[in-house]
Design an enzyme around this catalytic site. Structure first.
Site, PDB file in Angstrom:
ATOM      1  CB  SER A  22      -0.972  -0.003   1.183  1.00 19.67           C
ATOM      2  OG  SER A  22      -1.846  -1.079   1.059  1.00 19.67           O
ATOM      3  CE  LYS A  71      -8.505  -6.854   4.463  1.00 23.60           C
ATOM      4  NZ  LYS A  71      -8.700  -7.554   3.181  1.00 23.60           N
ATOM      5  CG  ASN A  92     -10.512  -2.701   1.937  1.00 21.19           C
ATOM      6  OD1 ASN A  92     -11.441  -1.895   1.957  1.00 21.19           O
ATOM      7  ND2 ASN A  92      -9.918  -3.076   0.818  1.00 21.19           N
ATOM      8  CG  ASP A 107     -10.580  -6.576  -0.413  1.00 21.24           C
ATOM      9  OD1 ASP A 107      -9.663  -5.905  -0.915  1.00 21.24           O
ATOM     10  OD2 ASP A 107     -10.491  -7.129   0.699  1.00 21.24           O
ATOM     11  N   GLY A 131     -12.848 -20.238  -1.783  1.00 15.16           N
ATOM     12  CA  GLY A 131     -12.509 -19.486  -0.574  1.00 15.16           C
ATOM     13  C   GLY A 131     -13.733 -18.826   0.035  1.00 15.16           C
ATOM     14  CB  ALA A 132     -15.789 -18.949   2.612  1.00 11.50           C
ATOM     15  CB  ALA A 135      -9.979 -11.411  -0.070  1.00 16.58           C
TER      16      ALA A 135
HETATM   17  N1  LIG Z   1      -5.292  -9.154  -4.906  1.00 13.65           N
HETATM   18  C1  LIG Z   1      -5.783  -8.501  -3.871  1.00 13.65           C
HETATM   19  O1  LIG Z   1      -6.118  -7.315  -3.930  1.00 13.65           O
HETATM   20  C2  LIG Z   1      -5.973  -9.216  -2.576  1.00 13.65           C
HETATM   21  C3  LIG Z   1      -6.770  -8.630  -1.560  1.00 13.65           C
HETATM   22  C4  LIG Z   1      -6.933  -9.339  -0.359  1.00 13.65           C
HETATM   23  C5  LIG Z   1      -6.311 -10.572  -0.191  1.00 13.65           C
HETATM   24  N2  LIG Z   1      -5.538 -11.073  -1.204  1.00 13.65           N
HETATM   25  C6  LIG Z   1      -4.896 -12.397  -1.059  1.00 13.65           C
HETATM   26  O2  LIG Z   1      -5.948 -13.348  -0.949  1.00 13.65           O
HETATM   27  C7  LIG Z   1      -5.564 -14.425  -0.108  1.00 13.65           C
HETATM   28  C8  LIG Z   1      -6.644 -14.621   0.972  1.00 13.65           C
HETATM   29  O3  LIG Z   1      -6.658 -13.458   1.803  1.00 13.65           O
HETATM   30  P1  LIG Z   1      -7.784 -13.251   2.937  1.00 13.65           P
HETATM   31  O4  LIG Z   1      -7.528 -11.916   3.502  1.00 13.65           O
HETATM   32  O5  LIG Z   1      -9.138 -13.573   2.412  1.00 13.65           O
HETATM   33  O6  LIG Z   1      -7.343 -14.386   3.978  1.00 13.65           O
HETATM   34  P2  LIG Z   1      -8.242 -15.181   5.033  1.00 13.65           P
HETATM   35  O7  LIG Z   1      -9.387 -14.363   5.489  1.00 13.65           O
HETATM   36  O8  LIG Z   1      -7.284 -15.719   6.032  1.00 13.65           O
HETATM   37  O9  LIG Z   1      -8.846 -16.419   4.179  1.00 13.65           O
HETATM   38  C9  LIG Z   1      -8.019 -17.450   3.727  1.00 13.65           C
HETATM   39  C10 LIG Z   1      -8.817 -18.383   2.820  1.00 13.65           C
HETATM   40  O10 LIG Z   1      -7.917 -19.358   2.252  1.00 13.65           O
HETATM   41  C11 LIG Z   1      -8.358 -20.669   2.631  1.00 13.65           C
HETATM   42  N3  LIG Z   1      -7.182 -21.521   2.797  1.00 13.65           N
HETATM   43  C12 LIG Z   1      -6.036 -21.229   3.477  1.00 13.65           C
HETATM   44  N4  LIG Z   1      -5.163 -22.252   3.380  1.00 13.65           N
HETATM   45  C13 LIG Z   1      -5.767 -23.214   2.632  1.00 13.65           C
HETATM   46  C14 LIG Z   1      -5.387 -24.501   2.178  1.00 13.65           C
HETATM   47  N5  LIG Z   1      -4.193 -25.012   2.474  1.00 13.65           N
HETATM   48  N6  LIG Z   1      -6.251 -25.202   1.407  1.00 13.65           N
HETATM   49  C15 LIG Z   1      -7.453 -24.669   1.069  1.00 13.65           C
HETATM   50  N7  LIG Z   1      -7.880 -23.442   1.465  1.00 13.65           N
HETATM   51  C16 LIG Z   1      -7.047 -22.738   2.245  1.00 13.65           C
HETATM   52  C17 LIG Z   1      -9.144 -20.468   3.900  1.00 13.65           C
HETATM   53  O11 LIG Z   1      -9.997 -21.581   4.099  1.00 13.65           O
HETATM   54  P3  LIG Z   1     -10.536 -21.938   5.594  1.00 13.65           P
HETATM   55  O12 LIG Z   1     -11.741 -21.063   5.816  1.00 13.65           O
HETATM   56  O13 LIG Z   1     -10.892 -23.362   5.514  1.00 13.65           O
HETATM   57  O14 LIG Z   1      -9.425 -21.647   6.551  1.00 13.65           O
HETATM   58  C18 LIG Z   1      -9.889 -19.188   3.549  1.00 13.65           C
HETATM   59  O15 LIG Z   1     -10.958 -19.439   2.666  1.00 13.65           O
HETATM   60  C19 LIG Z   1      -4.176 -14.062   0.426  1.00 13.65           C
HETATM   61  O16 LIG Z   1      -3.213 -14.709  -0.353  1.00 13.65           O
HETATM   62  C20 LIG Z   1      -4.094 -12.554   0.227  1.00 13.65           C
HETATM   63  O17 LIG Z   1      -2.764 -12.095   0.026  1.00 13.65           O
HETATM   64  C21 LIG Z   1      -5.368 -10.439  -2.378  1.00 13.65           C
END
Ligand SMILES: NC(=O)c1ccc[n+]([C@@H]2O[C@H](COP(=O)([O-])OP(=O)(O)OC[C@H]3O[C@@H](n4cnc5c(N)ncnc54)[C@H](OP(=O)(O)O)[C@@H]3O)[C@@H](O)[C@H]2O)c1
Length: 285
Positions: A22, A71, A92, A107, A131-132, A135
């Protein structure tokens, strides 16, 4: 631009925070538009979130981005929260307007804009979202409104089911929820037009991982992996090799950042400047 007594301060709070892009994107954008703003990263422990937001008021910090793990916590300390952030229970972006703190979530709009600016239109299409988490919830809300059909698969099924139930009521359409088993991925992918990975699978240091078998990817599929580190994930590489349209996670990063920038400054974000700043940095890490 030199900092002055009038410089307005924005920043990002999280823990850890050292990896954040950021400051790089926003300082480049402020400089490009010659705005007297500066952007800093603040490491804030979970127990200090309330103090940090009181500090935002006291120090007249104009805007904050909020990243993991704060968040949801910040929602407790804001004066007003917009509908999308309330629904996904995740903020965010915070705007400080005369000591009143307003919460947003950019997001979902960032993901939608990333798709559209890259020629992918969810209207009339089926979206499969993996994913849930934080993000994913924001993206699911945007896709529930914009797409024709939505399926949400998550490693832990319960949050996907709860999300689908909530969004079904709001969007007035059936939303499928399931697990990330290879069978459910295959079944849901076969009639989907757009696949979005919003899990952290494929992120460095486990950059060789992907949830989707390469043989399931097809040329008529659009694939967005929101993971942006590495710049090209395994899923993105496999999708490209299969002839699918690929949208990089950096695109979502830029457009969610651009939406925050516009909330704080009221000016149109210099998207290309933000893209170059983010890419230059990511190519070095
Ligand atoms: N491009 C962008 O602008 C942007 C913005 C935000 C985030 N991101 C990226 O998006 C990703 C998720 O971020 P978040 O903030 O949503 O994180 P979060 O709230 O921690 O959510 C993580 C997600 O990944 C799943 N997960 C983690 N490890 C896993 C595995 N080994 N196998 C299957 N599912 C798995 C989790 O499933 P469970 O519910 O089962 O734990 C959950 O659905 C990160 O890599 C982050 O850097 C990108």
């Amino acid at each position: 631009m030199a900092m002055t007594g009038k410089t307005r301060v924005c920043g990002v709070i999280g823990d850890p925070i050292e990896h954040t892009l950021s400051p790089i994107m926003h300082n480049a954008a402020f400089n490009a538009l010659k705005l007297d703003y500066a952007f800093l990263a603040f490491k804030v422990k979970p127990s200090e979130v309330e103090n940090a937001l009181n500090g935002m008021r006291a120090l007249n910090i104009r805007g904050l981005n909020v990243t993991m793990p704060h968040k949801s916590t910040v929602l407790n300390f804001l004066d007003r929260v917009d509908l999308s952030a309330q629904i996904v229970n995740s903020v965010n972006t915070i705007l400080n307007k005369e000591s009143k703190l307003f919460g947003f979530n950019t997001d979902g709009v960032g993901a939608l804009k990333a798709l559209r600016e890259n020629g992918v239109e969810p209207k009339g299409r089926k979206v499969l979202l993996l994913g849930a988490g934080g993000a994913a919830r924001a993206i699911a809300y945007a896709m529930a409104k914009e797409s024709d059909e939505l399926a949400v698969l998550n490693r832990t099924v319960k949050p996907a089911q709860e999300l689908a139930k909530l969004l079904e009521k709001l969007a007035n359409k059936k939303i499928f929820a399931g697990s990330l088993s290879p069978k459910e991925i295959q079944q849901n992918l076969q009639d989907s037009d757009i696949l979005i990975n919003a899990t952290s699978v494929g992120m460095k240091p486990k950059a060789e991982e992907s949830l989707v078998a390469p043989k399931l990817l097809r040329p008529d599929l659009a694939v967005m992996d929101i993971v942006y580190n590495p710049l090209e994930t395994k899923l993105a590489k496999d999708a490209k090799a299969a002839g699918a349209k690929v949208v990089s996670g950096v695109e979502m990063l830029i457009y969610q950042g651009a939406a925050s920038f516009e909330i704080w400054t009221g000016k149109s974000a210099p998207v290309e400047v933000m893209r170059q700043a983010a890419l230059n940095h990511l190519m070095k890490v």
